[in-house]
Design a protein around this motif. Sequence first.
Motif, PDB file in Angstrom:
ATOM      1  N   ALA A 112       0.827  -1.206   0.000  1.00 54.11           N
ATOM      2  CA  ALA A 112       0.000   0.000   0.000  1.00 54.11           C
ATOM      3  C   ALA A 112       0.863   1.259   0.000  1.00 54.11           C
ATOM      4  O   ALA A 112       0.540   2.249  -0.664  1.00 54.11           O
ATOM      5  N   ALA A 113       1.980   1.231   0.728  1.00 54.91           N
ATOM      6  CA  ALA A 113       2.886   2.380   0.745  1.00 54.91           C
ATOM      7  C   ALA A 113       3.477   2.619  -0.641  1.00 54.91           C
ATOM      8  O   ALA A 113       3.611   3.767  -1.088  1.00 54.91           O
ATOM      9  N   ILE A 114       3.824   1.547  -1.337  1.00 55.10           N
ATOM     10  CA  ILE A 114       4.374   1.684  -2.686  1.00 55.10           C
ATOM     11  C   ILE A 114       3.293   2.158  -3.648  1.00 55.10           C
ATOM     12  O   ILE A 114       3.560   2.952  -4.566  1.00 55.10           O
ATOM     13  N   ALA A 115       2.061   1.699  -3.442  1.00 57.93           N
ATOM     14  CA  ALA A 115       0.955   2.165  -4.278  1.00 57.93           C
ATOM     15  C   ALA A 115       0.769   3.669  -4.144  1.00 57.93           C
ATOM     16  O   ALA A 115       0.430   4.357  -5.117  1.00 57.93           O
ATOM     17  N   ARG A 116       1.010   4.197  -2.950  1.00 51.95           N
ATOM     18  CA  ARG A 116       0.910   5.656  -2.768  1.00 51.95           C
ATOM     19  C   ARG A 116       2.018   6.372  -3.524  1.00 51.95           C
ATOM     20  O   ARG A 116       1.810   7.480  -4.054  1.00 51.95           O
ATOM     21  N   CYS A 117       3.196   5.766  -3.590  1.00 49.56           N
ATOM     22  CA  CYS A 117       4.287   6.327  -4.395  1.00 49.56           C
ATOM     23  C   CYS A 117       3.876   6.382  -5.864  1.00 49.56           C
ATOM     24  O   CYS A 117       4.084   7.390  -6.543  1.00 49.56           O
ATOM     25  N   ILE A 118       3.274   5.302  -6.346  1.00 50.34           N
ATOM     26  CA  ILE A 118       2.824   5.254  -7.740  1.00 50.34           C
ATOM     27  C   ILE A 118       1.768   6.326  -7.985  1.00 50.34           C
ATOM     28  O   ILE A 118       1.801   7.032  -9.007  1.00 50.34           O
ATOM     29  N   ARG A 119       0.847   6.465  -7.053  1.00 47.46           N
ATOM     30  CA  ARG A 119      -0.220   7.452  -7.213  1.00 47.46           C
ATOM     31  C   ARG A 119       0.350   8.868  -7.292  1.00 47.46           C
ATOM     32  O   ARG A 119      -0.125   9.697  -8.088  1.00 47.46           O
ATOM     33  N   ARG A 120       1.362   9.177  -6.507  1.00 48.98           N
ATOM     34  CA  ARG A 120       1.964  10.509  -6.569  1.00 48.98           C
ATOM     35  C   ARG A 120       2.524  10.792  -7.964  1.00 48.98           C
ATOM     36  O   ARG A 120       2.405  11.917  -8.470  1.00 48.98           O
ATOM     37  N   GLU A 121       3.129   9.788  -8.567  1.00 46.84           N
ATOM     38  CA  GLU A 121       3.687   9.988  -9.913  1.00 46.84           C
ATOM     39  C   GLU A 121       2.581  10.195 -10.946  1.00 46.84           C
ATOM     40  O   GLU A 121       2.730  11.000 -11.869  1.00 46.84           O
TER      41      GLU A 121
ATOM     42  N   ARG B 259       8.199   5.877 -17.133  1.00 46.54           N
ATOM     43  CA  ARG B 259       9.531   6.311 -16.689  1.00 46.54           C
ATOM     44  C   ARG B 259       9.496   6.858 -15.266  1.00 46.54           C
ATOM     45  O   ARG B 259      10.361   6.536 -14.443  1.00 46.54           O
ATOM     46  N   ARG B 260       8.487   7.666 -14.948  1.00 49.92           N
ATOM     47  CA  ARG B 260       8.392   8.244 -13.603  1.00 49.92           C
ATOM     48  C   ARG B 260       8.245   7.143 -12.551  1.00 49.92           C
ATOM     49  O   ARG B 260       8.863   7.194 -11.487  1.00 49.92           O
ATOM     50  N   ILE B 261       7.425   6.150 -12.840  1.00 45.60           N
ATOM     51  CA  ILE B 261       7.208   5.065 -11.873  1.00 45.60           C
ATOM     52  C   ILE B 261       8.468   4.218 -11.736  1.00 45.60           C
ATOM     53  O   ILE B 261       8.835   3.807 -10.628  1.00 45.60           O
ATOM     54  N   ARG B 262       9.142   3.975 -12.834  1.00 50.32           N
ATOM     55  CA  ARG B 262      10.384   3.185 -12.767  1.00 50.32           C
ATOM     56  C   ARG B 262      11.440   3.918 -11.943  1.00 50.32           C
ATOM     57  O   ARG B 262      12.121   3.310 -11.110  1.00 50.32           O
ATOM     58  N   GLU B 263      11.573   5.215 -12.152  1.00 45.54           N
ATOM     59  CA  GLU B 263      12.607   5.970 -11.443  1.00 45.54           C
ATOM     60  C   GLU B 263      12.257   6.198  -9.972  1.00 45.54           C
ATOM     61  O   GLU B 263      13.127   6.150  -9.105  1.00 45.54           O
ATOM     62  N   ALA B 264      10.981   6.452  -9.672  1.00 45.11           N
ATOM     63  CA  ALA B 264      10.582   6.769  -8.296  1.00 45.11           C
ATOM     64  C   ALA B 264      10.327   5.528  -7.453  1.00 45.11           C
ATOM     65  O   ALA B 264      10.591   5.529  -6.250  1.00 45.11           O
ATOM     66  N   CYS B 265       9.811   4.467  -8.084  1.00 42.52           N
ATOM     67  CA  CYS B 265       9.361   3.296  -7.328  1.00 42.52           C
ATOM     68  C   CYS B 265      10.132   2.024  -7.672  1.00 42.52           C
ATOM     69  O   CYS B 265       9.953   1.000  -7.004  1.00 42.52           O
ATOM     70  N   GLY B 266      10.957   2.065  -8.724  1.00 41.81           N
ATOM     71  CA  GLY B 266      11.754   0.897  -9.077  1.00 41.81           C
ATOM     72  C   GLY B 266      10.970  -0.252  -9.654  1.00 41.81           C
ATOM     73  O   GLY B 266      11.381  -1.414  -9.540  1.00 41.81           O
TER      74      GLY B 266
END
Length: 410
Positions: free
Chosen positions: A76-85, A124-131
């Motif tokens: 869920a924490a990683i999903a929030r990272c994805i949502r920010r992007e 690209r944003r998700i790959r760079e921010a969330c790996g």
Amino acid sequence: MHLDMDAFYAAVEQRDDPSLRGLPVVVGARPGGRGVVATCSYEARRFGIRSAMPIAEAYRRCPHAVYLRPRMAHYAAIARCIRRELDAISPLVEPVSIDEAFIDVSGLERLIGPPAAIGARAKRRIREACGLTASVGIGPNRLIAKLASEYHKPDGLTVVAPPEVQTFLDPQPVAVLRGVGPRTLPRLQRLGIQSVADLRRRSLTELQRHLGTRLAADLHAQAHGIAASAVAPQTPRKSVSKETTFAADQIDAALLHTRLRALAGEVAQTARAGGVAGGVVTLKVRYAGFVTHSRQRRLAAPTDSARVLLAEAWHLFEHSGLPQAPVRLIGVGLAALSPPASCSPPRQRDLFEAADAQERDGRLADTLDAVNTRFGDGALSFGLAGCAAAGGADADAGGSTSAPRDADPG
């Protein structure tokens, strides 16, 4: 645009532990239990393993796979990272699950470029921010965007322009359409309908005769590429629930209470993470032969407290006339969700002022959520041993470590 993360849970585990990369990874119940596969890596899918498959069947197909328990708070924490992007790309984002979302990208051509450039930027944003990698589909409506994101998985990007819709749809098997499930597919196949093109060539009247008015109209429209296109960012969540399937049917009250406690903690944490509280507690119990009973109780005030949830759920278990028989599955949930009424602006406390019980519990809950987000579900939980199997209210307020539970992933 529809964005779908690639084998999300398994990909997170492979990202966090590089030694798992290239290996078949299955996230779900433990082998030997009666749960299911939540998701699996693409290496595991080569053995025919898929989501929702019984874990026993997955193990039979690939006993040498790495089997891991889900870490839902971490995901869920990683999903929030994805949502920010995604929010950084478009103001109109509609999550439809923890690992996928629809995004309205109309009008972004002037800011970013053509649809392919918009999709590439999101990936690209998700790959760079969330790996992590994601597959993206872009089309004139939700149906086409969703099918396009599935077209070149994993790490795919497919754009279907309006003039290309029928060319894209026609060759695909009719099973890709929404509403074509295990019961409908054989009926279509008996009519000689194998592909979307086969369906499109049939008249609406003929389809209605065999499928009924509503389903026929829906499938007929889909076969012609007609579907909804609106993105609704504010779709509220209606409920939060968790359940567990036991390896063997259980009648021991202490064990059932312990599992219910763990589930109540997960539900409460999910509710707090979503900024909601629930006014209705639900209990689900399944017995041998898949006989399932559900009970619910409306609260005097909405709650996001694990203690309240456990006490109410256990009261339902003991006092709502459920069969006195071994339990195969038990689950708990919160419904009638709304923003917590107790939200108030922070204030500076006097050095010697004691915190009341509600504020103390809230601060403890925030700490627990932070620990479990970092280290995984069940790393730390409320010490609810004081809520004995009788459902007492005088719970211990301290924290205690707890072993991961055999939750049946949903």
